[in-house]
Design an enzyme around this catalytic site. Structure first.
Site, PDB file in Angstrom:
ATOM      1  N   SER A  15       0.862  -1.174   0.000  1.00 42.52           N
ATOM      2  CA  SER A  15       0.000   0.000   0.000  1.00 42.52           C
ATOM      3  C   SER A  15       0.899   1.224   0.000  1.00 42.52           C
ATOM      4  O   SER A  15       1.696   1.411   0.928  1.00 42.52           O
ATOM      5  CB  SER A  15      -0.884   0.024   1.248  1.00 42.52           C
ATOM      6  OG  SER A  15      -1.389   1.342   1.429  1.00 42.52           O
ATOM      7  N   HIS A  40      -1.029  -1.468  -4.495  1.00 45.17           N
ATOM      8  CA  HIS A  40      -2.357  -1.298  -3.887  1.00 45.17           C
ATOM      9  C   HIS A  40      -2.556   0.190  -3.590  1.00 45.17           C
ATOM     10  O   HIS A  40      -1.835   0.770  -2.774  1.00 45.17           O
ATOM     11  CB  HIS A  40      -2.384  -2.133  -2.592  1.00 45.17           C
ATOM     12  CG  HIS A  40      -3.656  -2.080  -1.816  1.00 45.17           C
ATOM     13  ND1 HIS A  40      -4.694  -2.981  -1.991  1.00 45.17           N
ATOM     14  CD2 HIS A  40      -4.058  -1.248  -0.818  1.00 45.17           C
ATOM     15  CE1 HIS A  40      -5.664  -2.710  -1.133  1.00 45.17           C
ATOM     16  NE2 HIS A  40      -5.320  -1.649  -0.414  1.00 45.17           N
ATOM     17  N   ASP A  42      -4.823   3.002  -2.040  1.00 41.99           N
ATOM     18  CA  ASP A  42      -5.906   3.245  -1.086  1.00 41.99           C
ATOM     19  C   ASP A  42      -6.554   4.591  -1.416  1.00 41.99           C
ATOM     20  O   ASP A  42      -6.017   5.645  -1.063  1.00 41.99           O
ATOM     21  CB  ASP A  42      -5.349   3.250   0.337  1.00 41.99           C
ATOM     22  CG  ASP A  42      -5.061   1.842   0.828  1.00 41.99           C
ATOM     23  OD1 ASP A  42      -5.968   0.996   0.734  1.00 41.99           O
ATOM     24  OD2 ASP A  42      -3.936   1.589   1.286  1.00 41.99           O
ATOM     25  N   MET A  44      -9.233   7.262  -0.810  1.00 42.56           N
ATOM     26  CA  MET A  44     -10.086   7.682   0.309  1.00 42.56           C
ATOM     27  C   MET A  44     -10.683   9.054   0.023  1.00 42.56           C
ATOM     28  O   MET A  44      -9.970   9.943  -0.458  1.00 42.56           O
ATOM     29  CB  MET A  44      -9.251   7.778   1.589  1.00 42.56           C
ATOM     30  CG  MET A  44      -8.553   6.491   1.946  1.00 42.56           C
ATOM     31  SD  MET A  44      -7.547   6.707   3.429  1.00 42.56           S
ATOM     32  CE  MET A  44      -6.997   5.036   3.708  1.00 42.56           C
ATOM     33  N   HIS A  73      -8.304   0.251  -4.099  1.00 47.39           N
ATOM     34  CA  HIS A  73      -9.181  -0.087  -2.968  1.00 47.39           C
ATOM     35  C   HIS A  73      -9.966   1.182  -2.663  1.00 47.39           C
ATOM     36  O   HIS A  73      -9.424   2.133  -2.105  1.00 47.39           O
ATOM     37  CB  HIS A  73      -8.298  -0.540  -1.786  1.00 47.39           C
ATOM     38  CG  HIS A  73      -9.032  -0.739  -0.506  1.00 47.39           C
ATOM     39  ND1 HIS A  73      -8.387  -0.854   0.716  1.00 47.39           N
ATOM     40  CD2 HIS A  73     -10.361  -0.856  -0.227  1.00 47.39           C
ATOM     41  CE1 HIS A  73      -9.278  -1.022   1.673  1.00 47.39           C
ATOM     42  NE2 HIS A  73     -10.483  -1.014   1.129  1.00 47.39           N
ATOM     43  N   MET A  75     -12.195   3.400  -0.824  1.00 45.96           N
ATOM     44  CA  MET A  75     -12.855   3.705   0.454  1.00 45.96           C
ATOM     45  C   MET A  75     -13.576   5.031   0.272  1.00 45.96           C
ATOM     46  O   MET A  75     -13.167   6.071   0.794  1.00 45.96           O
ATOM     47  CB  MET A  75     -11.798   3.770   1.569  1.00 45.96           C
ATOM     48  CG  MET A  75     -11.311   2.380   1.972  1.00 45.96           C
ATOM     49  SD  MET A  75      -9.743   2.416   2.840  1.00 45.96           S
ATOM     50  CE  MET A  75      -8.631   2.500   1.451  1.00 45.96           C
ATOM     51  N   MET A 144     -10.932  -6.503   5.740  1.00 47.38           N
ATOM     52  CA  MET A 144     -10.181  -5.473   6.466  1.00 47.38           C
ATOM     53  C   MET A 144      -9.824  -6.016   7.846  1.00 47.38           C
ATOM     54  O   MET A 144     -10.714  -6.445   8.606  1.00 47.38           O
ATOM     55  CB  MET A 144     -11.013  -4.200   6.617  1.00 47.38           C
ATOM     56  CG  MET A 144     -11.268  -3.426   5.334  1.00 47.38           C
ATOM     57  SD  MET A 144      -9.799  -2.946   4.423  1.00 47.38           S
ATOM     58  CE  MET A 144      -8.918  -1.954   5.631  1.00 47.38           C
ATOM     59  N   ASP A 182      -6.014  -6.786   4.723  1.00 52.73           N
ATOM     60  CA  ASP A 182      -5.485  -5.423   4.639  1.00 52.73           C
ATOM     61  C   ASP A 182      -5.576  -4.774   6.016  1.00 52.73           C
ATOM     62  O   ASP A 182      -6.675  -4.618   6.557  1.00 52.73           O
ATOM     63  CB  ASP A 182      -6.320  -4.646   3.612  1.00 52.73           C
ATOM     64  CG  ASP A 182      -5.784  -3.258   3.319  1.00 52.73           C
ATOM     65  OD1 ASP A 182      -4.775  -2.857   3.920  1.00 52.73           O
ATOM     66  OD2 ASP A 182      -6.404  -2.580   2.472  1.00 52.73           O
TER      67      ASP A 182
HETATM   68  C1  DX5 Z   1      -6.318   1.160   5.561  1.00 49.86           C
HETATM   69  C2  DX5 Z   1      -5.757   0.806   4.187  1.00 49.86           C
HETATM   70  C3  DX5 Z   1      -4.567  -0.089   4.239  1.00 49.86           C
HETATM   71  C4  DX5 Z   1      -3.436   0.428   5.037  1.00 49.86           C
HETATM   72  C5  DX5 Z   1      -2.387  -0.600   5.249  1.00 49.86           C
HETATM   73  O1  DX5 Z   1      -7.438   1.919   5.415  1.00 49.86           O
HETATM   74  O2  DX5 Z   1      -6.732   0.175   3.400  1.00 49.86           O
HETATM   75  O3  DX5 Z   1      -4.170  -0.483   2.930  1.00 49.86           O
HETATM   76  O4  DX5 Z   1      -2.864   1.563   4.495  1.00 49.86           O
HETATM   77  O5  DX5 Z   1      -1.406  -0.058   6.073  1.00 49.86           O
HETATM   78  P1  DX5 Z   1      -0.735  -0.877   7.235  1.00 49.86           P
HETATM   79  O6  DX5 Z   1      -0.066  -2.052   6.579  1.00 49.86           O
HETATM   80  O7  DX5 Z   1       0.227   0.099   7.826  1.00 49.86           O
HETATM   81  O8  DX5 Z   1      -1.805  -1.289   8.183  1.00 49.86           O
HETATM   82 ZN    ZN Z   2      -6.207  -0.877   1.368  1.00 52.08          ZN
END
Ligand code: DX5
Ligand code: ZN
Length: 231
Positions: A15, A40, A42, A44, A73, A75, A144, A182
């Site tokens: 990520s 990956h 993220d 948001m 991903h 969110m 998650m 994740d």
């Molecule tokens: C959380 C994300 C993850 C996160 C993983 O909302 O979807 O992908 O960044 O980070 P670590 O490995 O630090 O938990």
């Molecule tokens: Zn993620």
């Protein structure tokens, strides 16, 4: 039910949420050289989760730099608004949260229509059973193991029974579906997640905070997962 082999390869998925954003492209190049399987992203929106991260233009700007597949991903509260732009940005796997999709079945079909693989993510409080009737429409289920929004949180071992339930659902279905985890994945937690039934592992902090670098972090995670007891 047929006895199709649903075993999937171990995949290590960094990520880049934890990257230094002034060097995002360099991080992607270095991750590819380090032997990871996909990037990956993220995504948001500051609404579905309290944090705001990348959009399609940022992802697209790094796409020409490496050959590895990208997965998004999402969110976000309205994933359907950005499916097209995420595919256009070069993401070949798009994962939406079940909690954000009133019409999950339709949204997964739309992702496939756009030519991408479709994934469903489940927050810690969402039961496994919400994916039971969309297994034929998904290539990936993401459990998650933290509440989404931030990197660096602690792994929720309490999600392991859910991982195991989904593993059983996938095996019974006969479909080739990746089971991804994740949140809080690192050398201390990846074996337990593997033994519960996961085969794809998102790692942010474990990847970016390893003083020995991406190749070391990737090899370490892969070795532990490959040698863990499998269900
Ligand atoms: C959380 C994300 C993850 C996160 C993983 O909302 O979807 O992908 O960044 O980070 P670590 O490995 O630090 O938990
Ligand atoms: Zn993620």
């Amino acid at each position: 039910m047929t006895s199709t082999d649903t075993t999937r390869p171990i995949e290590i998925l960094p990520s880049v949420l934890t990257a230094d954003y002034s060097k995002l492209g360099e991080a992607c190049v270095a991750l590819e050289a380090g032997g990871v399987d996909r990037i990956h992203w993220d995504v948001m929106d500051g609404n579905f989760v309290p944090n705001l991260s990348f959009g399609a233009d940022i992802i697209a700007s790094t796409r020409p730099l490496i050959d590895l597949p990208f997965e998004a991903h999402l969110m976000v509260t309205e994933p359907t608004w950005i499916l097209e732009s995420m595919v256009a940005a070069g993401c070949s796997r798009i994962t939406v949260h079940a909690e954000a999709c009133t019409h999950l079945h339709r949204t997964l079909g739309r992702i496939r229509e756009l030519g991408a693989a479709a994934g469903v993510a489940l927050n810690p409080g969402t039961p496994a059973e919400v994916v039971a009737d969309v297994l034929d429409l998904t290539e990936l289920i993401l459990v998650m193991t933290v509440n989404p929004g931030f990197g660096g949180q602690s792994y929720l071992a309490s999600m392991e029974p859910k991982i195991a339930r989904i593993r059983s659902m996938i095996d019974a279905s006969g479909f080739a579906i990746d089971l991804e985890v994740d949140g809080g994945i690192g050398p201390a937690t990846i074996a337990a997640a593997t033994s519960a039934g996961a085969n794809a592992f998102v790692a942010g902090s474990a990847m970016f905070r390893d003083p020995e670098g991406f190749a070391h972090a990737t090899a370490e995670l892969r070795t532990i997962a490959e040698s863990a007891d499998k269900r």
